[in-house]
Scaffold this active site. Structure first.
Site, PDB file in Angstrom:
ATOM      1  N   TYR A   1       5.752  -9.617  43.522  1.00 24.43           N
ATOM      2  CA  TYR A   1       4.512  -9.722  42.749  1.00 24.43           C
ATOM      3  C   TYR A   1       3.820  -8.373  42.552  1.00 24.43           C
ATOM      4  CZ  TYR A   1      -0.118 -10.441  41.154  1.00 24.43           C
ATOM      5  OH  TYR A   1      -1.254 -10.329  40.399  1.00 24.43           O
TER       6      TYR A   1
ATOM      7  N   ARG B   1      -1.808  -9.380  46.105  1.00 27.79           N
ATOM      8  CA  ARG B   1      -1.567  -8.424  47.177  1.00 27.79           C
ATOM      9  C   ARG B   1      -1.788  -9.102  48.530  1.00 27.79           C
ATOM     10  NH1 ARG B   1      -5.316  -5.423  47.592  1.00 27.79           N
ATOM     11  NH2 ARG B   1      -6.630  -6.028  45.846  1.00 27.79           N
TER      12      ARG B   1
ATOM     13  N   LYS C   1      -0.702   0.714  43.284  1.00 32.27           N
ATOM     14  CA  LYS C   1      -1.554   0.844  44.463  1.00 32.27           C
ATOM     15  C   LYS C   1      -0.856   1.646  45.564  1.00 32.27           C
ATOM     16  CE  LYS C   1      -4.650  -0.981  42.251  1.00 32.27           C
ATOM     17  NZ  LYS C   1      -5.518  -2.107  42.211  1.00 32.27           N
TER      18      LYS C   1
ATOM     19  N   ASP D   1      -8.010   1.342  35.968  1.00 37.68           N
ATOM     20  CA  ASP D   1      -7.830   0.962  37.376  1.00 37.68           C
ATOM     21  C   ASP D   1      -7.782   2.150  38.343  1.00 37.68           C
ATOM     22  OD1 ASP D   1      -7.465  -1.339  39.138  1.00 37.68           O
ATOM     23  OD2 ASP D   1      -5.445  -0.595  39.507  1.00 37.68           O
TER      24      ASP D   1
ATOM     25  N   ARG E   1      -1.849 -12.346  35.519  1.00 41.60           N
ATOM     26  CA  ARG E   1      -2.040 -11.006  34.962  1.00 41.60           C
ATOM     27  C   ARG E   1      -1.269 -10.806  33.669  1.00 41.60           C
ATOM     28  NH1 ARG E   1      -5.275  -7.134  38.139  1.00 41.60           N
ATOM     29  NH2 ARG E   1      -5.941  -8.438  39.869  1.00 41.60           N
TER      30      ARG E   1
ATOM     31  N   CYS F   1     -13.467  -7.086  39.781  1.00 45.33           N
ATOM     32  CA  CYS F   1     -14.921  -6.959  39.667  1.00 45.33           C
ATOM     33  C   CYS F   1     -15.348  -6.267  38.376  1.00 45.33           C
ATOM     34  CB  CYS F   1     -15.488  -6.225  40.869  1.00 45.33           C
ATOM     35  SG  CYS F   1     -15.428  -7.212  42.372  1.00 45.33           S
TER      36      CYS F   1
ATOM     37  N   HIS G   1      -9.855   4.330  43.079  1.00 45.87           N
ATOM     38  CA  HIS G   1      -9.698   3.027  42.408  1.00 45.87           C
ATOM     39  C   HIS G   1     -10.762   2.928  41.315  1.00 45.87           C
ATOM     40  CE1 HIS G   1      -9.374  -1.655  43.042  1.00 45.87           C
ATOM     41  NE2 HIS G   1      -8.633  -1.245  42.033  1.00 45.87           N
TER      42      HIS G   1
ATOM     43  N   SER H   1     -11.266  -4.954  43.358  1.00 50.40           N
ATOM     44  CA  SER H   1     -10.360  -5.732  42.513  1.00 50.40           C
ATOM     45  C   SER H   1     -11.087  -6.928  41.900  1.00 50.40           C
ATOM     46  CB  SER H   1      -9.182  -6.227  43.350  1.00 50.40           C
ATOM     47  OG  SER H   1      -8.510  -5.118  43.901  1.00 50.40           O
TER      48      SER H   1
END
Ligand code: GTP
Ligand code: SPV
Ligand code: MN
Length: 593
Positions: free
Chosen positions: A197, A69, A206, A277, A377, A250, A226, A248
């Site tokens: 991406y 991002r 998001k 998420d 990912r 974590c 989130h 993100s």
């Protein structure tokens, strides 16, 4: 596919603007997706992996300058700058529309315009919402078909409603200088140009499910967060649901799919995954807070995922998955990433598609030397997950007993603590900080304030967002979930993590549930309730009670510094900062003196 005039009118405008060679509606059928996979392989956009070992799986590589991002190119375009607030990039909507349309104009020439009708949440759920994304990328179509519910049924459910979100994605030249990820909350509109991406282009994720939806939730009285959602089953078979917000990379996917330590499994403890998420949460008919996962798949961090760290995530990637920016093992046409196992392939291509020498790997320079990009990912269908909750497809959602905040803090935050009440919990969330990761472009390992893990994702003024949290608490009253904070990432003097983490986090979840049920005592400290060390079960763990004490400690001198930093952080919000939060900070300052 539809007679919805608002949809048809916008699509006509888009066709005129983008001038595609042809138009294809995504109907959600397997035949159509198969045809697109074959087409993607032909153009080189998708690489078909070993059908025996990874059936239905593909590899995709993005441009090396387009791997995460881009927060500095992400905008909230509201009529006034104040509505976007101090934490978002802002631009005047008319100016931005003009700039973006100029960039996108004619860019579908020679390409196909794919139209993806998708539902965020189970189709027809009272909490779900609908979007339509247009794109010129097969990779986007195939990912959206995993991450959301797509096709004709979505349009049938939409009918002639005007409550849907427009999403325009155009790859253009993948030019980082002209890359923009823009949101127009008042218009239910998202425009993304010059990227291909993940979070920049899978517009349901998001962009819609957090930035646009957080704004909708504010206006309509619900919450878009989130957060992962998990169900914790105890030996009696009772299941309690928990939602947790970590920034993100974590640990949300890991916690959501946790496998308890053996001695707890043997007793009958089990974790069920609802989401990894994003959570959309609404007050239900009984006054409790109910959550759904608006997504239908997992877009998870690959590096570090292995049989031991996250067995369920790894299992989820074994069929019908898409891998982005991982290494390709040329010997058997499978994928590899750092932390998958100790056998890096000898004959392989790295994430850039170049011949890769694993002996040159340098931890200090992962982007250049790793096989897989640190933010590589997997996109995996939720239905592949061995511990998927039976409530996953239930439109009404699951009742949330506890909300957990957390982040990467090497020194400051204890392993776990409970807020004094809802308002104090909102304060803890608003002051959250974490060390940055590879999930966004920019420096890694820098401590930054990331309120509720929503800093990059809140679609309106964060001061109003805090107020919305406080108001939700008032509406929920004594039915509000209890609020906790965790930190798996305390390090020793050599920089090693002290807490074993992963499956062992179950020990902390059990304390949290015990607190919700009034079964565990705790010590009130200036920051909230901290466990008695003997209440965190260390059975079968090679950890002394003294080590545990060291990571439960609340060091007043560290918290004095922390309080000063929170004060600095709060200044940004000016008079948008709710007085109740200022009061909370004053209390903290007084108590750690
Ligand atoms: P996004 O998809 O970016 O939102 O990330 P996420 O929050 O889902 O993070 P994820 O679970 O993918 O974990 C990211 C990284 O943190 C991986 O490298 C994990 O191995 C690591 N990690 C996850 N849980 C733990 C933990 O309990 N302890 C430690 N030390 N590392 C963890
Ligand atoms: C995150 O960065 O929080 C993600 C990955 O979940 S992305 O979809 O790229 O935003
Ligand atoms: Mn995320």
């Amino acid at each position: 596919m539809t007679n919805n005039v608002t949809v048809l009118k916008w699509l006509e405008e888009m066709k005129a603007l983008l001038t595609p060679n042809q138009v294809m509606w995504i109907d959600g059928s397997q035949e159509q997706l198969d045809q697109l996979r074959a087409e993607g392989v032909k153009t080189g956009e998708m690489h078909k992996l070993n059908e025996e070992k990874l059936p239905g799986c593909y590899l995709h590589r993005t441009a090396p300058n387009d791997v995460a991002r881009v927060e500095d190119r992400t905008f909230i375009c509201t009529p006034t700058k104040e509505e976007a607030g101090p934490t978002n990039n802002w631009c005047d909507p008319q100016e931005m529309y003009e700039r973006l349309y100029n960039i996108a104009r004619g860019s579908y020439k020679g390409r196909t315009m794919y139209i993806i009708p998708y539902s965020m949440g189970p189709i027809g759920s009272p909490i779900a919402k609908i979007g339509i994304e247009i794109t010129d990328s097969i990779y986007v179509v195939l990912n959206m078909a995993i991450m959301t519910r797509v096709g004709q049924k979505v349009l049938d459910t939409l009918g002639d409603s005007t409550d849907w979100v427009k999403g325009l994605h155009a790859k253009v030249n993948v030019d980082p200088e002209n890359r923009y990820i823009c949101h127009f909350p008042q218009d239910n509109y998202i425009i993304s140009v010059n990227s291909a991406y993940g979070g920049n282009v899978l517009l349901g994720k998001k962009c819609f499910a957090l930035r646009i939806a957080s704004y909708q939730g504010w206006k309509e009285g619900w919450m878009a967060e989130h957060m992962l959602i998990l169900g914790l089953q105890n030996p009696k078979g009772e299941i309690k649901y928990v939602a947790a917000a970590f920034p993100s990379a974590c640990g949300k996917t890991n916690l959501a799919m946790l496998i308890p330590p053996k001695y707890l499994r043997d007793k009958g403890y089990k974790i069920w995954t609802v989401g990894d998420d994003i959570a959309w949460m609404k007050i239900g008919p009984d006054g409790r807070l109910y959550a759904i996962n608006p997504e239908n798949g997992f877009f998870g961090v690959a590096p570090g995922t292995n049989e031991k760290s996250n067995f369920n995530a790894l299992e989820s990637t074994k069929k019908n998955a898409i891998f982005t920016n991982v290494a390709l093992n040329l010997d058997d046409n499978t994928v590899w990433w750092e932390g998958l196992n100790d056998n890096p392939p000898k004959n392989a291509l790295n994430w850039r598609g170049e011949k890769w020498d694993y002996t040159k790997y340098d931890k200090a320079n992962k982007v250049q030397t790793a096989g897989a990009h640190p933010n590589s990912r997997f996109t995996a269908p939720a239905q592949n997950c061995p511990c998927l909750s039976s409530e996953f497809d239930k439109g009404e959602g699951v009742p949330i007993s506890a909300i957990i905040f957390g982040g990467r803090r090497a020194k400051c935050a204890p392993l776990v603590y409970q807020s004094k009440d809802w308002v104090n919990g909102v304060f803890i969330g608003s002051a959250m900080a974490s060390e940055t990761t590879a999930a966004a472009a920019g420096a890694v390992g820098v401590v930054r304030r990331d309120p509720m893990a929503m800093l990059p994702f809140c679609g309106y003024n964060m001061g109003d967002y805090f107020k919305h949290w406080l108001e939700m608490g008032e509406k929920l009253g004594d039915k509000a979930p209890k609020i906790f904070n965790v930190n798996w990432f305390r390090t020793d003097d050599d920089g090693n993590f002290i807490w074993p983490g992963y499956g062992d986090n179950m020990r902390v979840l059990n304390w949290i549930i015990d607190r919700c049920e009034g079964k565990a005592d705790a010590t009130l400290t200036p920051i909230g309730y901290v466990p008695h060390p003997e209440d965190i079960d260390l059975t079968d763990l090679d950890m002394s009670i003294d080590t545990l004490k060291s990571i439960l400690e609340v060091d007043k001198s560290i918290w004095q510094k922390e309080a000063a930093e929170i004060e600095e952080h709060y200044k940004k919000f000016g008079d948008k900062l709710p007085a109740q939060l200022r009061e909370q900070l004053n209390n903290l300052i007084a108590e750690v003196k």
